[in-house]
Structures are given as C-alpha cells and as structure tokens.
Design an enzyme around this catalytic site. Structure first.
Site, PDB file in Angstrom:
ATOM      1  N   LYS A  47      57.567  -0.075  26.341  1.00 50.86           N
ATOM      2  CA  LYS A  47      57.236   0.284  27.596  1.00 50.86           C
ATOM      3  C   LYS A  47      56.068   1.200  27.829  1.00 50.86           C
ATOM      4  O   LYS A  47      55.247   1.224  28.563  1.00 50.86           O
ATOM      5  CB  LYS A  47      58.341   0.678  28.521  1.00 50.86           C
ATOM      6  CG  LYS A  47      59.214   1.469  27.908  1.00 50.86           C
ATOM      7  CD  LYS A  47      60.601   0.940  27.642  1.00 50.86           C
ATOM      8  CE  LYS A  47      61.079   1.916  26.461  1.00 50.86           C
ATOM      9  NZ  LYS A  47      62.714   1.875  26.705  1.00 50.86           N
ATOM     10  N   GLU A  83      59.437  -9.106  28.387  1.00 53.65           N
ATOM     11  CA  GLU A  83      60.604  -9.006  29.582  1.00 53.65           C
ATOM     12  C   GLU A  83      61.603  -7.881  29.097  1.00 53.65           C
ATOM     13  O   GLU A  83      62.166  -7.133  30.068  1.00 53.65           O
ATOM     14  CB  GLU A  83      61.368 -10.240  29.486  1.00 53.65           C
ATOM     15  CG  GLU A  83      62.429 -10.441  30.655  1.00 53.65           C
ATOM     16  CD  GLU A  83      61.828 -10.163  31.952  1.00 53.65           C
ATOM     17  OE1 GLU A  83      61.164 -11.364  32.508  1.00 53.65           O
ATOM     18  OE2 GLU A  83      62.071  -9.592  32.725  1.00 53.65           O
ATOM     19  N   GLY A 119      72.999   4.385  21.376  1.00 49.93           N
ATOM     20  CA  GLY A 119      71.691   3.673  21.292  1.00 49.93           C
ATOM     21  C   GLY A 119      71.098   3.423  22.613  1.00 49.93           C
ATOM     22  O   GLY A 119      70.031   2.603  22.487  1.00 49.93           O
ATOM     23  N   LYS A 148      58.148   1.901  33.247  1.00 57.98           N
ATOM     24  CA  LYS A 148      58.659   0.558  33.530  1.00 57.98           C
ATOM     25  C   LYS A 148      58.119   0.231  34.830  1.00 57.98           C
ATOM     26  O   LYS A 148      57.971  -0.777  35.292  1.00 57.98           O
ATOM     27  CB  LYS A 148      60.395   0.649  33.599  1.00 57.98           C
ATOM     28  CG  LYS A 148      61.077   0.746  32.032  1.00 57.98           C
ATOM     29  CD  LYS A 148      62.350   0.970  32.066  1.00 57.98           C
ATOM     30  CE  LYS A 148      62.973   1.009  30.766  1.00 57.98           C
ATOM     31  NZ  LYS A 148      64.222   1.684  30.673  1.00 57.98           N
TER      32      LYS A 148
END
Ligand code: HSE
Length: 408
Positions: A97, A121, A179, A197
């Site tokens: 991103k 995506e 994570g 984003k």
C-alpha cells in the site's frame, strides 16, 4: 478458456507464505509458483530450496513467468520491481500500500504504456473485496463517501484495550506476534498505513489522484487513559476511522480516531477485522466487514487477483473518465474533542465553534468544531490527543458550488 499462469514471487514473509498456502489449498485457480526471490540467504524456509533465488533477474528475465507477485516490505525496491516487470511484459500483483499510494499516478500511466495490468486488491483492507467492487459493481452509482476501519492492528489494539483492559504496549506486541502489524508498527499506530489505503481507495471511488502527504493522519498512539475513561463513561468505544467524502467538486479525506456509539455498526467490528462503508446516491449505505490483516486473509486477496488475471482482468479506472473534474481538499470543518495534561496547550479560541470543556484528573478536555488543518497542527504535538466526536461530519469551509453537485 482460462490459462495456467506461471508466477514469480518477490518476498516470502507473512503474506507470501499465506499466498503459498491458500494457492495450494484452492483448486480451480490455474496458477503455479515457479520462483520466489528472497533477500536473506541464511533463513530456513518451510518449502523446498529449489523454489528460491536471490537474484531478481531470475524472475524478471524469465520469459516463462507471466505474473510477478510483489510482496516485499521495502516500498522503493517494490516500485522498481513493478516498473521493471511491466517493462518486461509481465502482469503484476502487489499488496504494497505504501508503494502504491506514493506512485499511483505513475503506475496508472505505466499500465497504459506497457499494456499490462497491476492488480492490488490485497493492499486495501485485506480480505474485503473493495477495489474490484468499486470498479465493477459501483461503476453505475454516484458514490458520495467511503469510510471505515482500514487497519487491523490498531483495531486489534483498541479492542484489547477496551474489552480486556490490556495495556497498549502489550496489545501492540500481540498484534506484531500475530503478523498483523507492519515491520515498522509506527506505520499502523500513527495511521500511515490506513492513510495509504484511503489514498488508493479515493482513486477507485472518486477518480482522484491524491498525494499521501496531503491526507491528514492522526494515530491512536496518544490516546490516554482519560480518553478511554471518557469513552466508557459515555457508552462509547474508540475506532480509528478512515473517511473520504465528495461534496460538490471537492473530495475531503483523512484518518483519525473517533468516538463511536454502541449502536453504530462499526462498534461491533472487533480485533483485526476491518470494515468499509460505502454510500451511494441510490444504493445508499452498504457495509462490508472482513479480516483486514493476517497471512491467510491477505493471501486470499492476492490469490483473487491472480485468479482475475487468468481471465485477463485489469482495472479500467472508470471513475477517472466518469467523474466531472474533482479536486482533493482539506478546507473543511470537523467536530473533535482534544485532551491534554496541564494548562492551555490548546485554547478555546483555536476552535471555529467552541462547545465547551471540562477539567478532571489534571487533564483538560475541549470540544468543538475545528478546521482540518488545525487537527494536523494539534496531532503534531506529542502532548495533545485528538478524537473526533460521535457525530462529526465533514463540512466544507467554502460554500458548495451547486452546479458541481453530481445530483441535485
Ligand atoms: N498492518 C496492516 C494492518 C496489515 O494492520 O492492517 C494489513 O494491511
């Protein structure tokens, strides 16, 4: 007829390993991994050594590889990989991103120049299908706003802090161990990650290229115990909300913590789940909820892009051509509560409309309507916590040009 794609992967961390797993568990996606390029030669890996290379050319110069899947951490190196892959006639799938937000316009031009697609995506809200929905399903409605919870780590932290009274550092450590967090977790807690984003989502929602540095981001790192107490006493929770709204010929957008009433659907979006709420002129409000971080959810979004490439999908960036020219702006008002310890770090005069304040436990709380740019200024002060009110709305500073309204 679907074709079988050969994949070259860059990176085999959390998302790369997630992709490997979901690809092997999913039947019907005609794609196989041919090579994986990694940096660290001494690391032991869970799959056969024959998959790995340490030279990027082994993927970039391999004519047999159709798709480069870029899943590395370093945004600058990632952009070079994307650029070179397109130059070499390969399609690209990426979930980076930061790299995308910083280079969206160049990537848009490079795709046209080389006639190869870049799909991403997995870069926005993990497993929630956002971008292809915006491109395809919402190509015929006039979208007015997009908002929601765009970062899994901070939502996880806020959930643990509110529901289990965990301390902030402990909750962050857990988000890292699971994570969810970025390698540099300040990108999460200072709201850079959801800002990247949002930048990507703004392009696919409104057709506007915006530079990430123009989008104001206020993190959760300065939320103090007194803010949590204020929320609990009022029956609220706090969520980190990304939001963008088109009003007239302007798009306003930013990321900031917000008090959320228990009746707001976003209040029940917990842990690493994300939520995206779209508002269209005709469909009105629609809410999408799903896991926004983690190895398998993000891996599944990457797999969905790979699958889309088997039928030659590419983003058409429909809103760029559909929309009348719109511009990004920060000339708007919002409603916020600021809190700080001690005397007059912020004064009531700095509000456009001051609604009141109180003192308690050595802290001051001030509430009112403020300019977005003022929020940016306050958020740079380590002593000041800024949280939007439950009813905060974006109000343009300039009168809206009625002729520029998409519908009236
Ligand atoms: N660090 C990101 C998050 C990972 O917590 O949402 C998914 O983009």
């Amino acid at each position: 007829m679907k074709k079988k794609l050969k994949l070259g992967l860059f990176g085999f961390g959390c998302v790369g390993q997630g992709l490997y797993h979901v690809l092997h568990e999913t039947h019907g996606v005609k794609a196989e991994i041919k090579k994986i390029c990694v940096k660290n030669q001494s690391k032991s890996r869970p799959i056969a050594d024959s998959f790995f290379t340490y030279k990027k050319e082994d993927i970039l110069n391999d004519a047999d590889i159709d798709v480069v899947v870029e899943l590395i951490d370093d945004a600058n190196a990632a952009f070079e990989i994307v650029k070179t892959s397109l130059e070499h006639g390969k399609a690209v799938v990426t979930a980076n991103k930061k790299m995308l937000a910083e280079h969206l316009e160049e990537i848009y031009e490079l795709q046209k120049k080389h006639n190869r697609p870049v799909l991403y995506e997995g870069s926005v809200c993990g497993s929630i299908p956002v971008l292809r929905n915006l491109e395809e399903y919402y190509d015929n409605d006039l979208l007015q706003s997009i908002e929601g919870i765009f970062n899994g780590s901070t939502n996880y932290i806020l959930t643990k802090v509110f529901e289990e009274r965990k301390n902030y550092d402990e909750a962050l450590k857990q988000a890292q161990e699971l994570g969810f967090a970025e390698s540099d977790p300040s990108l999460d807690v200072k709201a850079f990650d959801p800002k990247y984003k949002l930048t990507i989502a703004i392009l696919h929602t409104f057709g506007v290229f915006v530079k990430p540095e123009d989008v104001i981001n206020i993190g959760i790192d300065k939320i103090a115990e007194v803010d949590l107490k204020y929320a609990r006493e009022n029956g609220y929770t706090i969520k980190l909300i990304a939001q963008a709204r088109k009003i007239g010929d302007k798009v306003y957008g930013f990321v900031a913590p917000q008090y959320i009433e228990a009746t707001n659907p976003l209040a029940s979006v917990r842990n690493e789940y994300n939520a995206v709420q779209l508002e269209g002129a005709f469909a009105e409000k629609q809410l999408f909820v799903g896991k926004g971080a983690g190895s398998y959810p993000t891996g599944s979004a990457v797999l969905s892009d790979i699958s889309a490439l088997t039928y030659d999908y590419s983003y058409e960036y429909k809103k760029i051509s559909q929309e009348r020219q719109v511009f990004f702006s920060n000339d708007a008002l919002v409603e916020a509560v600021v809190s700080f310890k001690g005397e007059d770090i912020v004064t009531s005069k700095e509000f456009e409309k001051f609604e009141g304040g109180y003192r308690g436990n050595g802290y001051q709380f001030l509430r009112g309507t403020v300019k977005l740019e003022k929020l940016r200024e306050w958020s740079a002060n380590p002593e000041v916590s800024v949280i939007l009110t439950t009813t905060s709305k974006i109000t343009p500073l300039q009168p809206v040009d009625k002729k520029a309204l998409s519908f009236a």
